[in-house]
Motif scaffolding. Structure first.
Motif, PDB file in Angstrom:
ATOM      1  N   HIS A   1      52.467  40.413  50.905  1.00  0.00           N
ATOM      2  CA  HIS A   1      51.451  41.366  50.506  1.00  0.00           C
ATOM      3  C   HIS A   1      50.144  40.644  50.159  1.00  0.00           C
ATOM      4  CE1 HIS A   1      49.698  44.973  48.775  1.00  0.00           C
ATOM      5  NE2 HIS A   1      49.453  44.286  47.687  1.00  0.00           N
ATOM      6  N   ALA A   2      50.264  39.535  49.438  1.00  0.00           N
ATOM      7  CA  ALA A   2      49.074  38.781  49.029  1.00  0.00           C
ATOM      8  C   ALA A   2      48.327  38.234  50.245  1.00  0.00           C
ATOM      9  CB  ALA A   2      49.470  37.639  48.095  1.00  0.00           C
ATOM     10  N   PHE A   3      49.069  37.759  51.232  1.00  0.00           N
ATOM     11  CA  PHE A   3      48.456  37.217  52.446  1.00  0.00           C
ATOM     12  C   PHE A   3      47.615  38.276  53.149  1.00  0.00           C
ATOM     13  CE2 PHE A   3      48.462  36.333  56.993  1.00  0.00           C
ATOM     14  CZ  PHE A   3      48.080  35.004  57.034  1.00  0.00           C
ATOM     15  N   HIS A   4      48.192  39.451  53.348  1.00  0.00           N
ATOM     16  CA  HIS A   4      47.477  40.519  54.059  1.00  0.00           C
ATOM     17  C   HIS A   4      46.303  41.064  53.237  1.00  0.00           C
ATOM     18  CE1 HIS A   4      50.131  40.509  57.443  1.00  0.00           C
ATOM     19  NE2 HIS A   4      51.170  40.558  56.642  1.00  0.00           N
ATOM     20  N   LYS A   5      46.483  41.142  51.928  1.00  0.00           N
ATOM     21  CA  LYS A   5      45.387  41.610  51.081  1.00  0.00           C
ATOM     22  C   LYS A   5      44.227  40.614  51.104  1.00  0.00           C
ATOM     23  CE  LYS A   5      44.269  43.862  46.879  1.00  0.00           C
ATOM     24  NZ  LYS A   5      44.802  44.744  45.875  1.00  0.00           N
ATOM     25  N   ALA A   6      44.544  39.318  51.068  1.00  0.00           N
ATOM     26  CA  ALA A   6      43.496  38.294  51.135  1.00  0.00           C
ATOM     27  C   ALA A   6      42.743  38.383  52.456  1.00  0.00           C
ATOM     28  CB  ALA A   6      44.110  36.906  50.959  1.00  0.00           C
ATOM     29  N   LEU A  35      48.297  30.103  49.750  1.00  0.00           N
ATOM     30  CA  LEU A  35      48.633  31.104  48.739  1.00  0.00           C
ATOM     31  C   LEU A  35      49.068  30.358  47.493  1.00  0.00           C
ATOM     32  CD1 LEU A  35      50.763  33.691  50.770  1.00  0.00           C
ATOM     33  CD2 LEU A  35      48.408  33.955  49.985  1.00  0.00           C
ATOM     34  N   HIS A  36      48.606  30.815  46.340  1.00  0.00           N
ATOM     35  CA  HIS A  36      48.961  30.181  45.070  1.00  0.00           C
ATOM     36  C   HIS A  36      49.492  31.243  44.126  1.00  0.00           C
ATOM     37  CE1 HIS A  36      46.938  26.446  46.177  1.00  0.00           C
ATOM     38  NE2 HIS A  36      45.990  27.223  46.688  1.00  0.00           N
ATOM     39  N   LEU A  37      50.573  30.926  43.429  1.00  0.00           N
ATOM     40  CA  LEU A  37      51.117  31.813  42.424  1.00  0.00           C
ATOM     41  C   LEU A  37      50.193  31.781  41.206  1.00  0.00           C
ATOM     42  CD1 LEU A  37      53.433  33.668  41.587  1.00  0.00           C
ATOM     43  CD2 LEU A  37      54.606  31.644  40.709  1.00  0.00           C
ATOM     44  N   LEU A  38      49.765  32.951  40.753  1.00  0.00           N
ATOM     45  CA  LEU A  38      48.848  33.030  39.611  1.00  0.00           C
ATOM     46  C   LEU A  38      49.534  33.669  38.421  1.00  0.00           C
ATOM     47  CD1 LEU A  38      45.685  34.400  41.437  1.00  0.00           C
ATOM     48  CD2 LEU A  38      46.189  32.031  40.836  1.00  0.00           C
ATOM     49  N   ALA A  39      49.197  33.184  37.261  1.00  0.00           N
ATOM     50  CA  ALA A  39      49.682  33.798  36.030  1.00  0.00           C
ATOM     51  C   ALA A  39      48.723  34.920  35.655  1.00  0.00           C
ATOM     52  CB  ALA A  39      49.748  32.759  34.914  1.00  0.00           C
ATOM     53  N   GLY A  40      49.255  36.003  35.208  1.00  0.00           N
ATOM     54  CA  GLY A  40      48.407  37.110  34.792  1.00  0.00           C
ATOM     55  C   GLY A  40      48.074  38.041  35.937  1.00  0.00           C
ATOM     56  N   SER A  41      47.438  39.101  35.600  1.00  0.00           N
ATOM     57  CA  SER A  41      47.092  40.122  36.577  1.00  0.00           C
ATOM     58  C   SER A  41      45.644  39.956  37.020  1.00  0.00           C
ATOM     59  CB  SER A  41      47.288  41.510  35.955  1.00  0.00           C
ATOM     60  OG  SER A  41      46.920  42.501  36.874  1.00  0.00           O
ATOM     61  N   SER A  42      45.464  39.545  38.265  1.00  0.00           N
ATOM     62  CA  SER A  42      44.107  39.380  38.784  1.00  0.00           C
ATOM     63  C   SER A  42      44.046  39.937  40.205  1.00  0.00           C
ATOM     64  CB  SER A  42      43.698  37.908  38.749  1.00  0.00           C
ATOM     65  OG  SER A  42      44.625  37.133  39.481  1.00  0.00           O
ATOM     66  N   ASP A  43      44.644  41.090  40.415  1.00  0.00           N
ATOM     67  CA  ASP A  43      44.738  41.694  41.736  1.00  0.00           C
ATOM     68  C   ASP A  43      43.353  41.900  42.343  1.00  0.00           C
ATOM     69  OD1 ASP A  43      46.060  42.861  43.934  1.00  0.00           O
ATOM     70  OD2 ASP A  43      45.622  44.861  43.146  1.00  0.00           O
ATOM     71  N   GLY A  44      43.148  41.319  43.518  1.00  0.00           N
ATOM     72  CA  GLY A  44      41.895  41.487  44.244  1.00  0.00           C
ATOM     73  C   GLY A  44      40.792  40.531  43.840  1.00  0.00           C
ATOM     74  N   ALA A  45      41.014  39.694  42.843  1.00  0.00           N
ATOM     75  CA  ALA A  45      39.984  38.767  42.381  1.00  0.00           C
ATOM     76  C   ALA A  45      39.931  37.544  43.288  1.00  0.00           C
ATOM     77  CB  ALA A  45      40.262  38.332  40.944  1.00  0.00           C
ATOM     78  N   GLU A  46      38.737  37.059  43.572  1.00  0.00           N
ATOM     79  CA  GLU A  46      38.598  35.819  44.327  1.00  0.00           C
ATOM     80  C   GLU A  46      38.850  34.666  43.376  1.00  0.00           C
ATOM     81  OE1 GLU A  46      35.075  33.251  46.293  1.00  0.00           O
ATOM     82  OE2 GLU A  46      35.165  35.344  46.901  1.00  0.00           O
TER      83      GLU A  46
END
Length: 89
Positions: A1-6, A35-46
């Motif tokens: 999902h992250a790949f396609h959203k990016a 792709l990097h695993l991020l802590a916290g919610s930053s959906d859509g943030a560059e």
């Protein structure tokens, strides 16, 4: 999902210099190569962007697209294996 959203976000982020200068500048999204695993919610943030000036654009674009294809294939494989073990296949 992250790949396609990016990819969707990147494709919407082109820049062309509308000025009448002798040198035309345009920036174009090529593809997602990491792709990097991020802590916290930053959906859509560059969280990372890179601008490179390469001597051979065709080679660079081809290499970038190859990396993106490999990333997508590896992540699909990992996702499939994870789901298979969760449902006991």
């Amino acid at each position: 999902h992250a790949f396609h959203k990016a990819r969707l976000l990147g494709e919407g982020d082109h820049l062309a210099d509308p000025s009448e200068a002798a040198i035309k500048v345009s920036w174009k999204f090529i593809d997602v190569t990491e792709l990097h695993l991020l802590a916290g919610s930053s959906d859509g943030a560059e969280v990372h962007a890179m601008i490179k000036e390469e001597p051979n654009a065709e080679v660079y674009i081809r290499s970038t697209k190859k990396k993106a294809t490999q990333l997508l294939q590896n992540n699909l494989h990992q996702f499939t294996n994870t789901n298979s073990s969760l449902i006991g296949i």
